[in-house]
Design an enzyme around this catalytic site. Structure first.
Site, short mmCIF file in Angstrom:
data_model
loop_
_atom_site.label_atom_id
_atom_site.label_comp_id
_atom_site.label_asym_id
_atom_site.label_seq_id
_atom_site.Cartn_x
_atom_site.Cartn_y
_atom_site.Cartn_z
N TYR A 205 4.31 -3.16 4.74
CA TYR A 205 5.72 -3.07 4.39
C TYR A 205 6.34 -4.43 4.66
O TYR A 205 6.47 -4.84 5.81
CB TYR A 205 6.42 -2.01 5.24
CG TYR A 205 6.04 -0.59 4.88
CD1 TYR A 205 6.90 0.19 4.10
CD2 TYR A 205 4.85 -0.01 5.30
CE1 TYR A 205 6.58 1.51 3.77
CE2 TYR A 205 4.52 1.29 4.97
CZ TYR A 205 5.39 2.04 4.21
OH TYR A 205 5.07 3.34 3.87
N PRO A 296 11.07 6.87 -1.11
CA PRO A 296 9.64 6.90 -0.78
C PRO A 296 9.25 6.01 0.40
O PRO A 296 8.10 6.07 0.83
CB PRO A 296 8.99 6.40 -2.07
CG PRO A 296 10.04 5.55 -2.72
CD PRO A 296 11.35 6.19 -2.39
N LYS A 300 7.73 10.70 3.10
CA LYS A 300 8.04 12.04 3.60
C LYS A 300 8.05 13.14 2.53
O LYS A 300 7.94 14.32 2.86
CB LYS A 300 9.42 12.04 4.28
CG LYS A 300 9.53 11.21 5.54
CD LYS A 300 8.76 11.79 6.70
CE LYS A 300 7.51 11.02 6.95
NZ LYS A 300 6.70 11.50 8.06
N TYR A 388 6.46 8.62 11.20
CA TYR A 388 5.63 8.35 10.03
C TYR A 388 4.46 9.33 9.95
O TYR A 388 4.12 9.83 8.87
CB TYR A 388 5.11 6.92 10.09
CG TYR A 388 4.60 6.37 8.78
CD1 TYR A 388 5.43 5.60 7.96
CD2 TYR A 388 3.31 6.61 8.34
CE1 TYR A 388 4.98 5.08 6.76
CE2 TYR A 388 2.84 6.09 7.14
CZ TYR A 388 3.68 5.34 6.34
OH TYR A 388 3.22 4.83 5.15
#
Length: 395
Positions: A205, A296, A300, A388
């Site tokens: 990320y 997104p 989840k 997460y």
């Protein structure tokens, strides 16, 4: 032409993962259901959707007997990387919370569930048309026309709307009995599928002054990646070199370089946050995207749908086992508890990693301060890891 009547205990609108998982769980307990779906099985299976599965979702697939293919063919990820200022910081899920996630496309989850329902003789009807629902506060009915043109009426004790983000069932609830929560985001994801080796073993990320990027994986030779873009971006204006130039600006640096290849597919994915409350009206229950959607970033969406199904199944099983409606009556509150946790986490991840149009120097510096705060604190990293990988199931 007269409608043929089908009597069942639970009618389910929607044969995506949520609807099929619920039908599967009910069948294991001897509870009858009929599932109807406006799309064809082929269309659903060919709709490419990414998939990060929480450990609880994986456990449900395996332990309920759907399939253990996720363990054999999925990729277990024990962490993710947050990348900013050209440097990577690993969030070690195993060390922080003792859990993992699995990279396993949603299309494969659907394929496993559809195959299991077929093998078990489940009543799943694809490619139906003219679907309408009736008598939601009494004994629900579903009218539909099947793929051969025959007309049917399902009569059931309960109706479950698991019919996705464009849910027909959701709109049948009177406005006076529902409240909708929306949040629109001023950006979207430009997604690609590329023929290239993996650039990393786990998801990256990336926050940069040029905007967000997500580096994900698919197979040893095909990868899926995204970068932040304008929701009105035209994919036709982006050739391979322009796409890779954008990724390089956002991810490469300090010795890290993406592995590039031909772009096989490209798309723009707008997203928003949405919650429908309550998740029940009369004898209609909403589950999955019919009741809520999340951006997104936090991975989840599918996991929330599967959790809804778990909670709803427990209520239906309790009712048919001992006549108690207590768990059904508390379904909406129990499901929404996790939904709002997921909304917060998804919003937090999104706002921390993306660049808002018009952001100034203060916004950029504050965002970097937030990222530094997360990666320098074990407690903050543990919160991210727990959220997460998935919170404990509702008791």
């Amino acid at each position: 032409m007269a409608r043929t009547t089908i009597i069942t205990q639970v009618a389910i609108m929607g044969a995506g993962p949520a609807g099929l998982m619920l039908s599967h769980l009910l069948a294991k307990q001897g509870i009858e259901s009929v599932v109807v779906e406006i799309r064809s099985r082929k269309e659903i299976q060919e709709t490419v959707r990414a998939g990060i599965l929480e450990h609880g979702t994986v456990n449900m697939l395996v332990e309920s007997g759907v399939s253990d293919r996720v363990l054999r063919e999925g990729d277990r990820h024990d962490g993710i990387e947050l990348r900013f200022n050209g440097e990577s910081h690993r969030i070690d899920f195993k060390d922080l919370v003792g859990e993992s996630v699995w990279l396993y496309p949603q299309t494969d989850v659907f394929a496993d569930l559809a195959a299991r329902r077929e093998a078990d003789g489940g009543d799943v009807r694809y490619s139906v048309t003219d679907t309408t629902v009736h008598d939601l506060e009494g004994k629900p009915k579903v009218w539909f026309t099947d793929a051969d043109g025959a007309e049917f009426e399902i009569q059931a004790d309960y109706l479950v709307g698991a019919d996705g983000s464009r849910s027909h069932c959701r709109f049948q609830i009177p406005e006076a009995h529902r409240k909708w929560y929306f949040h629109e985001y001023p950006f979207a994801w430009f997604g690609i599928l590329t023929e290239a080796p993996r650039s990393a073993d786990e998801l990256i990320y990336a926050n940069s002054e040029h905007g967000f990027a997500l580096i994900s994986q698919r197979t040893e030779t095909v990868q899926r990646m995204y970068f932040q873009c304008d929701p009105k971006e035209n994919v036709a204006e982006w050739d391979d070199e322009r796409i890779w130039s954008e990724f390089r600006k956002r991810v490469n640096g300090n010795g890290f370089e993406l592995k590039e290849g031909p772009v096989l597919e490209k798309m723009v994915l707008p997203f928003r946050s949405f919650v429908h409350t309550p998740m029940r009206h009369g004898n209609l229950f909403l589950a999955g995207d019919a009741a809520h959607t999340v951006p997104p970033t936090g991975a989840k969406g599918l996991n929330l749908a599967i959790h809804d199904v778990k909670v709803l199944f427990e209520g239906l099983d309790s009712f048919y086992s001992n006549g108690s409606t207590a768990l059904l009556d508390s379904y909406s509150d129990r499901a929404l508890d996790r939904v709002w946790k997921a909304q917060h986490f998804s919003y937090w991840m999104t706002s921390m990693l993306h660049t808002v149009p018009g952001a100034d120097d203060f916004d950029r510096a504050r965002q970097l301060g937030e990222l530094h705060s997360v990666v320098s604190s074990r407690h903050a990293k543990a919160y991210l890891a727990e959220s997460y990988t998935g919170w404990p199931a509702v008791g």
